[in-house]
Design an enzyme around this catalytic site. Structure first.
Site, short mmCIF file in Angstrom:
data_model
loop_
_atom_site.label_atom_id
_atom_site.label_comp_id
_atom_site.label_asym_id
_atom_site.label_seq_id
_atom_site.Cartn_x
_atom_site.Cartn_y
_atom_site.Cartn_z
N LYS A 24 38.85 31.67 24.01
CA LYS A 24 38.68 33.13 23.89
C LYS A 24 38.45 33.53 22.44
O LYS A 24 39.00 32.91 21.52
CB LYS A 24 39.95 33.83 24.39
CG LYS A 24 39.89 34.18 25.85
CD LYS A 24 40.95 35.21 26.19
CE LYS A 24 40.87 35.62 27.64
NZ LYS A 24 41.91 36.59 28.00
N SER A 30 43.20 46.85 26.38
CA SER A 30 42.99 46.36 25.00
C SER A 30 41.50 46.37 24.63
O SER A 30 41.13 46.76 23.53
CB SER A 30 43.53 44.93 24.84
OG SER A 30 44.91 44.90 25.10
N HIS A 84 50.93 48.25 28.00
CA HIS A 84 51.78 47.05 28.06
C HIS A 84 53.25 47.42 27.85
O HIS A 84 54.12 46.91 28.56
CB HIS A 84 51.38 46.05 26.95
CG HIS A 84 50.02 45.44 27.10
ND1 HIS A 84 49.09 45.41 26.07
CD2 HIS A 84 49.43 44.82 28.15
CE1 HIS A 84 48.01 44.79 26.48
NE2 HIS A 84 48.17 44.43 27.75
N ARG A 133 46.81 48.16 37.07
CA ARG A 133 46.32 49.53 36.89
C ARG A 133 45.42 49.93 38.04
O ARG A 133 45.23 51.10 38.31
CB ARG A 133 45.49 49.62 35.59
CG ARG A 133 46.28 49.48 34.33
CD ARG A 133 45.39 49.16 33.16
NE ARG A 133 44.70 47.89 33.40
CZ ARG A 133 44.05 47.19 32.48
NH1 ARG A 133 43.97 47.66 31.26
NH2 ARG A 133 43.46 46.05 32.79
O1 PNS Z 1 44.46 39.08 30.91
P1 PNS Z 1 45.04 38.33 29.74
O2 PNS Z 1 46.02 39.17 29.00
O3 PNS Z 1 43.98 37.79 28.81
O4 PNS Z 1 45.82 37.08 30.40
C1 PNS Z 1 46.17 35.95 29.67
C2 PNS Z 1 47.01 35.03 30.57
C3 PNS Z 1 47.23 33.71 29.83
C4 PNS Z 1 48.32 35.67 30.89
C5 PNS Z 1 46.23 34.77 31.88
O5 PNS Z 1 44.99 34.25 31.57
C6 PNS Z 1 46.98 33.86 32.84
O6 PNS Z 1 47.92 34.25 33.48
N1 PNS Z 1 46.51 32.60 32.90
C7 PNS Z 1 47.10 31.62 33.80
C8 PNS Z 1 46.52 30.28 33.42
C9 PNS Z 1 47.21 29.75 32.18
O7 PNS Z 1 48.37 29.40 32.20
N2 PNS Z 1 46.47 29.69 31.08
C10 PNS Z 1 47.03 29.16 29.86
C11 PNS Z 1 47.24 30.17 28.79
S1 PNS Z 1 45.78 30.31 27.81
#
Ligand code: PNS
Length: 163
Positions: A42, A128, A18, A91
């Protein structure tokens, strides 16, 4: 005109992969806002406050980067920050498959384009979830996460936390 990009993610926890993407994004944009998202569905290892704090420590000293909480949709966060772009790190082609629909939906919701940044190939194996698995089983995570994250991971698993 200042060009600002948001870099949203769960960051549970932030890794050196990151941090590499953040540095690359910062070489393109004047300001990068790392958005730490919280999704009630989550199961995170670290609380939102811990993820924010670990991310802040990881980017300390990188000029033009700040870390904020994303309370709702990434699209709303992008609008509130008046972002020119949403940055996502790739990646592999698998990452692209996951991100394609999300980038189109985000553009649909807020009109902001997603810019994909290819991470350093030397860090392409860093995720992660894998780092947590290694740490959970007592493996060596040096070179995969910042030192502060390595300490937080070993404390979390000594406490018997799950995530
Ligand atoms: O892969 P990650 O790091 O768990 O991604 C998290 C996140 C929120 C960046 C990804 O799920 C995303 O881009 N979601 C878009 C939908 C959204 O806005 N969700 C609300 C946030 S929980």
């Amino acid at each position: 005109m200042t060009r600002l990009a948001i870099y949203p993610g769960s960051f549970d926890p932030i890794t050196l992969g990151h941090v590499d993407v953040i540095r690359r994004a910062r070489s393109i944009f004047d300001e990068v806002v790392v958005g730490v998202a919280h999704n009630a569905a989550k199961n995170y290892l670290f609380s939102l406050d811990q993820r924010l704090s670990l991310a802040r420590q990881a980017v300390q000293g990188i000029d033009g980067v700040r870390v904020e909480k994303v309370s709702g949709l990434v699209a709303d966060f992008a609008r509130a920050e008046e972002a020119s772009a949403i940055v996502k790190g790739l990646r592999s082609s698998g990452d692209f498959d996951d991100e394609l629909a999300m980038s189109l939906l985000n553009r649909h919701m807020c009109g902001v384009e997603t810019v994909f940044v290819m991470g350093d190939p030397s860090l392409s194996h860093v995720a992660s979830s894998l780092v947590k698995d290694i740490a959970r089983h007592g493996g060596d995570i040096a070179g995969l996460v910042p030192d502060s994250v390595a300490g937080a991971l070993s404390r979390a698993f000594q406490e018997g936390r799950n995530g």
